[in-house]
Design a protein around this motif. Sequence first.
Motif, mmCIF file in Angstrom:
data_model
loop_
_atom_site.group_PDB
_atom_site.id
_atom_site.type_symbol
_atom_site.label_atom_id
_atom_site.label_comp_id
_atom_site.label_asym_id
_atom_site.label_seq_id
_atom_site.Cartn_x
_atom_site.Cartn_y
_atom_site.Cartn_z
ATOM 1 N N ILE A 37 -19.752 20.910 -12.930
ATOM 2 C CA ILE A 37 -21.171 20.877 -13.294
ATOM 3 C C ILE A 37 -21.293 20.024 -14.547
ATOM 4 C CG2 ILE A 37 -23.186 22.224 -13.987
ATOM 5 C CD1 ILE A 37 -21.909 24.615 -12.504
ATOM 6 N N GLY A 38 -21.896 18.853 -14.399
ATOM 7 C CA GLY A 38 -22.038 17.946 -15.537
ATOM 8 C C GLY A 38 -20.679 17.598 -16.118
ATOM 9 N N PRO A 39 -20.503 17.744 -17.443
ATOM 10 C CA PRO A 39 -19.222 17.401 -18.072
ATOM 11 C C PRO A 39 -18.171 18.513 -17.941
ATOM 12 C CG PRO A 39 -20.771 18.063 -19.751
ATOM 13 C CD PRO A 39 -21.536 18.056 -18.452
ATOM 14 N N TRP A 40 -18.529 19.663 -17.394
ATOM 15 C CA TRP A 40 -17.625 20.808 -17.268
ATOM 16 C C TRP A 40 -16.969 20.848 -15.889
ATOM 17 C CZ3 TRP A 40 -16.437 23.882 -21.306
ATOM 18 C CH2 TRP A 40 -17.301 23.877 -22.408
ATOM 19 N N SER A 41 -15.716 21.234 -15.857
ATOM 20 C CA SER A 41 -15.054 21.510 -14.577
ATOM 21 C C SER A 41 -14.103 22.686 -14.774
ATOM 22 C CB SER A 41 -14.316 20.294 -14.037
ATOM 23 O OG SER A 41 -13.248 19.949 -14.880
ATOM 24 N N ASN A 74 -15.459 17.175 -20.515
ATOM 25 C CA ASN A 74 -15.319 15.721 -20.673
ATOM 26 C C ASN A 74 -16.335 15.238 -21.694
ATOM 27 O OD1 ASN A 74 -13.319 15.165 -18.560
ATOM 28 N ND2 ASN A 74 -14.904 15.951 -17.213
ATOM 29 N N PHE A 75 -15.838 14.792 -22.849
ATOM 30 C CA PHE A 75 -16.728 14.255 -23.880
ATOM 31 C C PHE A 75 -17.320 12.923 -23.436
ATOM 32 C CE2 PHE A 75 -13.667 16.857 -26.235
ATOM 33 C CZ PHE A 75 -14.543 17.730 -26.877
ATOM 34 N N SER A 76 -16.508 12.142 -22.737
ATOM 35 C CA SER A 76 -16.913 10.836 -22.219
ATOM 36 C C SER A 76 -15.954 10.501 -21.084
ATOM 37 C CB SER A 76 -16.834 9.771 -23.325
ATOM 38 O OG SER A 76 -15.481 9.557 -23.686
ATOM 39 N N ASP A 77 -16.045 9.266 -20.580
ATOM 40 C CA ASP A 77 -15.099 8.844 -19.546
ATOM 41 C C ASP A 77 -13.676 8.731 -20.094
ATOM 42 O OD1 ASP A 77 -17.042 8.723 -17.632
ATOM 43 O OD2 ASP A 77 -17.332 6.550 -17.765
ATOM 44 N N ASP A 78 -13.536 8.652 -21.420
ATOM 45 C CA ASP A 78 -12.237 8.415 -22.028
ATOM 46 C C ASP A 78 -11.685 9.578 -22.852
ATOM 47 O OD1 ASP A 78 -12.093 5.826 -20.992
ATOM 48 O OD2 ASP A 78 -13.312 5.043 -22.636
ATOM 49 N N LEU A 83 -8.565 23.721 -21.494
ATOM 50 C CA LEU A 83 -7.918 24.996 -21.764
ATOM 51 C C LEU A 83 -7.262 25.430 -20.457
ATOM 52 C CD1 LEU A 83 -7.342 27.423 -23.612
ATOM 53 C CD2 LEU A 83 -9.471 28.433 -22.765
ATOM 54 N N ILE A 84 -5.945 25.673 -20.501
ATOM 55 C CA ILE A 84 -5.171 25.997 -19.308
ATOM 56 C C ILE A 84 -4.522 27.359 -19.503
ATOM 57 C CG2 ILE A 84 -3.257 25.281 -17.818
ATOM 58 C CD1 ILE A 84 -3.696 22.422 -19.111
ATOM 59 N N GLY A 85 -4.655 28.218 -18.514
ATOM 60 C CA GLY A 85 -3.995 29.515 -18.539
ATOM 61 C C GLY A 85 -3.159 29.701 -17.285
ATOM 62 N N ASN A 86 -1.851 29.907 -17.448
ATOM 63 C CA ASN A 86 -0.957 30.188 -16.321
ATOM 64 C C ASN A 86 -0.600 31.663 -16.334
ATOM 65 O OD1 ASN A 86 -1.003 27.518 -15.586
ATOM 66 N ND2 ASN A 86 0.998 27.038 -16.448
ATOM 67 N N PHE A 121 -5.695 17.915 -25.215
ATOM 68 C CA PHE A 121 -6.699 16.895 -25.489
ATOM 69 C C PHE A 121 -6.195 15.579 -24.922
ATOM 70 C CE2 PHE A 121 -8.627 13.550 -28.077
ATOM 71 C CZ PHE A 121 -9.963 13.855 -27.879
ATOM 72 N N ASN A 122 -7.012 14.926 -24.094
ATOM 73 C CA ASN A 122 -6.655 13.633 -23.500
ATOM 74 C C ASN A 122 -7.599 12.557 -24.008
ATOM 75 O OD1 ASN A 122 -4.486 14.167 -21.577
ATOM 76 N ND2 ASN A 122 -5.990 15.525 -20.628
ATOM 77 N N MET A 123 -7.010 11.448 -24.410
ATOM 78 C CA MET A 123 -7.804 10.323 -24.902
ATOM 79 C C MET A 123 -7.259 9.055 -24.288
ATOM 80 S SD MET A 123 -10.239 9.775 -27.058
ATOM 81 C CE MET A 123 -10.978 8.593 -28.113
ATOM 82 N N HIS A 124 -8.135 8.241 -23.712
ATOM 83 C CA HIS A 124 -7.746 6.971 -23.123
ATOM 84 C C HIS A 124 -8.083 5.866 -24.128
ATOM 85 C CE1 HIS A 124 -8.577 3.414 -20.485
ATOM 86 N NE2 HIS A 124 -7.375 3.762 -20.068
ATOM 87 N N PHE A 125 -7.070 5.106 -24.540
ATOM 88 C CA PHE A 125 -7.266 4.041 -25.523
ATOM 89 C C PHE A 125 -7.182 2.677 -24.866
ATOM 90 C CE2 PHE A 125 -5.484 7.532 -28.007
ATOM 91 C CZ PHE A 125 -6.384 7.605 -29.045
ATOM 92 N N GLY A 126 -8.074 1.802 -25.217
ATOM 93 C CA GLY A 126 -8.013 0.396 -24.824
ATOM 94 C C GLY A 126 -8.246 0.164 -23.343
#
Length: 131
Positions: A37-41, A74-78, A83-86, A121-126
């Motif tokens: 839903i929107g930026p949330w999954s 998702n803050f943006s496409d990048d 938060l992961i719970g196993n 936290f995932n960040m796509h650079f360049g």
Amino acid sequence: KHVFQQFPDDPVDDLLRDNNYYNAFKTISSASVNWKIGPWSTTAYGVRYGKTWSFNGTYAVAPWMLYNLSVQYNFSDDAAITLIGNNIFNSRPPKDRTFNAYNYYNLFNYNAYGRLMMLEFNMHFGGGKKE
């Protein structure tokens, strides 16, 4: 079906019905559900390990179920945070009353991992935007 025959003239051994050392699970089932839903999954995942033979082969040990959950924003496409719970219910393997050494379950079938929580936290650079 899970059978074994070492040589062509040997009898066929049905490993799911033989209470030998192998002790395979009768069934392993899993399912997952994902919402976006929107930026949330969110993803919920469960796995059920079916019955297996006890150590001495006299009865079937109960099934074991594990549940995992992840929530991502998702803050943006990048950029995204997850938060992961196993094993979120901290489910322990079923005890085998005929296994007389600590942990009291078949170490080859089960693991001793308890609940695990991670923040990622995932960040796509360049380059161009990710696809």
